[in-house]
Enzyme design. Structure first.
Site, PDB file in Angstrom:
ATOM      1  N   ALA A 190      44.773  34.218  27.567  1.00 28.66           N
ATOM      2  CA  ALA A 190      45.845  33.801  28.570  1.00 28.66           C
ATOM      3  C   ALA A 190      46.734  34.919  29.336  1.00 28.66           C
ATOM      4  CB  ALA A 190      46.766  32.867  27.851  1.00 28.66           C
ATOM      5  N   GLY A 191      46.769  35.876  28.667  1.00 30.14           N
ATOM      6  CA  GLY A 191      47.560  37.054  28.953  1.00 30.14           C
ATOM      7  C   GLY A 191      47.433  37.653  30.300  1.00 30.14           C
ATOM      8  N   ARG A 201      49.790  46.250  31.944  1.00 31.67           N
ATOM      9  CA  ARG A 201      49.480  47.534  31.921  1.00 31.67           C
ATOM     10  C   ARG A 201      48.207  47.872  32.732  1.00 31.67           C
ATOM     11  NH1 ARG A 201      49.080  47.611  25.423  1.00 31.67           N
ATOM     12  NH2 ARG A 201      48.775  45.388  26.017  1.00 31.67           N
ATOM     13  N   ASN A 251      43.446  47.492  27.921  1.00 33.42           N
ATOM     14  CA  ASN A 251      44.642  47.613  28.304  1.00 33.42           C
ATOM     15  C   ASN A 251      45.132  48.228  29.568  1.00 33.42           C
ATOM     16  OD1 ASN A 251      45.412  45.676  26.304  1.00 33.42           O
ATOM     17  ND2 ASN A 251      45.488  47.494  24.854  1.00 33.42           N
ATOM     18  N   LYS A 287      16.073  39.873  56.851  1.00 33.89           N
ATOM     19  CA  LYS A 287      17.212  38.725  56.378  1.00 33.89           C
ATOM     20  C   LYS A 287      16.369  37.603  56.495  1.00 33.89           C
ATOM     21  CE  LYS A 287      19.092  36.081  58.528  1.00 33.89           C
ATOM     22  NZ  LYS A 287      19.858  35.026  59.378  1.00 33.89           N
ATOM     23  N   TYR A 289      13.948  44.833  63.029  1.00 33.82           N
ATOM     24  CA  TYR A 289      14.662  43.921  62.445  1.00 33.82           C
ATOM     25  C   TYR A 289      14.020  42.609  62.326  1.00 33.82           C
ATOM     26  CZ  TYR A 289      18.321  40.112  61.878  1.00 33.82           C
ATOM     27  OH  TYR A 289      18.685  38.825  61.399  1.00 33.82           O
ATOM     28  N   ALA A 318       6.575  49.357  65.430  1.00 37.23           N
ATOM     29  CA  ALA A 318       7.896  50.131  65.576  1.00 37.23           C
ATOM     30  C   ALA A 318       8.841  49.425  66.269  1.00 37.23           C
ATOM     31  CB  ALA A 318       7.579  51.467  65.738  1.00 37.23           C
ATOM     32  N   ASN A 356      16.868  36.460  66.982  1.00 33.02           N
ATOM     33  CA  ASN A 356      17.244  35.148  66.115  1.00 33.02           C
ATOM     34  C   ASN A 356      18.459  34.470  66.510  1.00 33.02           C
ATOM     35  OD1 ASN A 356      18.486  37.179  64.776  1.00 33.02           O
ATOM     36  ND2 ASN A 356      18.451  36.106  62.922  1.00 33.02           N
TER      37      ASN A 356
END
Ligand code: UD1
Ligand code: CA
Length: 499
Positions: A13-14, A18, A228, A352, A367, A381, A387
């Site tokens: 919970a802390g 630091r 810490n 993608k 692409y 190439a 798209n």
């Protein structure tokens, strides 16, 4: 009703002042996982119900630990480690004992925790503390023992005397408690310390005063470090990384310059795979056997199947590279890119949400977005799938054994049939049926001799310009003005006329 034997409590919970962070300490990551996740995974095999005390960013911490089978207890406000346990009292009512583990000490091993529970059960002690002897005990609570070896007290550094500070045996923050003896004693905790908190560690001296025995069990110092500070976080991360790489090497993975290689906790790698220096394998990545990964690759949440070769400097995320496929150098596969067995992607290719069928190739400067490409098809190439129309993403479908010439733009949505050809430099806006050839570019015009004629014309112009001007009447030649004099005066601030 007979009580169940044991539960686990994780204190998480802390805030972690630091660390100087807005994020709760236990959410910080080391070795590719949040600190608290490491702790939950370490206690899971003990088989005891898990309660995580949450407070700072309670929802985020809960979202992380609940899927791992833990329940949460809200501590609000956070008034110290002793208070955290008070808050968990109701949840712990059905249990005789509890093992308490701090959420920020992620290196502790399951075997160590199991041994602690074992030792506690076998002893008469009301509590057993996991301790370690450190070279530098700074920052930890010190273990004060009596002549009989029993623990008299745990003294926090800030309240420790000179002599107590010299003690090198420290409190790991992991304990096993007999709960019945703990509850009324927790009510006696007082916030009489610099932080005005209720320290769980004070319970030890209170138990001792009541004539209860507190035992200590020593652990390897390497398992103790808490996180810490950011420097400690980096140390812990380094330890996890080394542990992971050692496991992988022991299981048959070759790793060159392991000090430069980063592999997250969940990553799996099959035997005889080779990782070159600077490889990063992150998240839920799975690598098969006999895979080669070149220098500088960053691969996240992806599957790389047996025998694949990833050449240097590829970035691959949420993608799949099939058996024997070859990728890179300098390729980018993302968001559901998929290479079937033996497919190849070369340099400067981005994929993608696209699939390359078996043996298909896209070797240079390409692409491919939202594209499905059949087996054995060659993508020339500089091919680009157009798209995105500014509003929607549109699909490109290319059949098997097709040939897409270099420099082609495929304006999606569009389909290219099996065995079709697209001529180099085409901008394809309409689908191409199987076996067809599509050419979509301006027709070439060739003018024979044109260049020779132009050269001759240019040469003539040049020599005319170089000829001396005819002499003037007085016999003197006109002198070309120096270039400077022809320049307009600069319109700087100083030269601007004042109005
Ligand atoms: C604590 C121990 C110290 C020990 C060290 C080991 C106390 C008083 N001291 O110190 O003896 O050497 O751990 O790492 O216990 N927490 C809560 N609620 C709170 C306060 C803290 O859940 O109100 C949680 C924190 O999120 C953390 C854990 O308890 O995960 C320990 O708290 P922390 O503040 O880190 O204690 P230390 O100062 O490290
Ligand atoms: Ca701590």
């Amino acid at each position: 009703m007979a009580k169940q034997d044991i539960a686990t409590v994780i204190l998480a919970a802390g805030k972690g002042t630091r660390l100087r962070s807005r994020r709760a300490k236990v959410l910080h990551r080391a070795g590719g996982r949040a600190l608290v996740e490491h702790v939950v995974r370490a206690v899971q095999p003990l088989g005891a119900p898990i309660f995580v005390v949450v407070g700072h960013q309670a929802e985020d911490v809960a979202a992380l630990v609940r899927p791992l089978g833990a329940q949460t207890v809200l501590q609000e406000p956070q008034r110290g480690t002793g208070h955290a346990l008070q808050v968990a009292r109701k949840s712990l009512a059905p249990f005789r004992r509890a093992i308490v583990v701090p959420g920020d000490a992620p290196l502790v091993r399951t075997e160590t925790l199991a041994a602690l529970v074992e030792a506690h059960r076998a002893s008469e002690a009301a509590a057993t503390v996991l301790t370690a002897v450190l070279e530098n005990p700074a920052g930890y609570g010190r273990i004060v023992r009596g002549a009989d070896g029993a623990v008299r007290a745990i003294v926090e550094e800030k309240s420790a005397s000179e002599a107590e500070r010299a003690i090198r045996e420290i409190n790991s923050g992991v304990y096993c408690f007999d709960l019945e003896k703990l509850w009324d004693l927790l009510a006696e905790l007082r916030p009489e310390n610099v932080h005005r908190e209720l320290y769980l560690t004070d319970a030890v001296a209170l138990l001792d005063r009541r004539g209860e025995r507190v035992a200590a069990q020593q652990a390897d110092a390497a398992e103790i470090p808490g996180c810490n500070t950011r420097a400690e976080l980096a140390d812990v991360d380094r330890l996890f990384r080394r542990r992971k790489l050692e496991e992988l090497m022991a299981s048959g993975v070759t790793i060159y310059l392991p000090e430069t290689v980063v592999v997250d906790a969940e990553v799996e790698i099959g035997p005889d795979s080779i990782l070159d220096p600077g490889t990063h394998l992150l998240g839920a990545t799975r690598v098969g056997s006999d895979v080669q990964i070149g220098s500088g690759c960053v691969i996240a949440d992806s599957a790389i199947e047996d025998g694949a070769v990833i050449r240097p400097h590829c970035v691959i995320s949420q993608s799949r590279v099939g058996r024997g496929a070859v990728v890179g150098p300098f390729a980018h596969l993302r968001d559901g890119a998929e290479l079937a067995a033996g497919a190849r992607v070369g340099n400067y290719v981005e994929m993608k949400k696209s699939r390359l069928g078996e043996g298909a190739k896209a070797m240079h400067l390409t692409y491919l977005g939202d594209a499905a490409i059949g087996r054995e098809t060659n993508i020339g190439a500089g091919t680009i799938t157009c798209n995105f129309d500014g509003v929607r993403k549109n699909p490109t479908t290319i059949g098997e054994r097709a040939f897409i010439g270099s420099g082609t733009e495929l304006v999606a949505p569009v389909e290219i049939g099996d065995d079709a050809y697209v001529a180099a430099g085409s901008t394809i806006t309409e689908s191409v049926p199987p076996d067809a050839l599509a050419i979509a570019r301006a027709r070439q015009e060739t003018k024979p001799g044109w260049a020779r004629v132009r050269r001759a014309k240019l040469a003539a112009e040049k020599s005319a310009a170089a000829k001396p001007l005819p002499p003037k009447a007085n016999g003197s030649r006109p002198v070309a003005k120096p270039a400077r004099a022809q320049r307009k005066p600069k319109r700087g601030k100083s030269s601007r006329p004042v109005r």
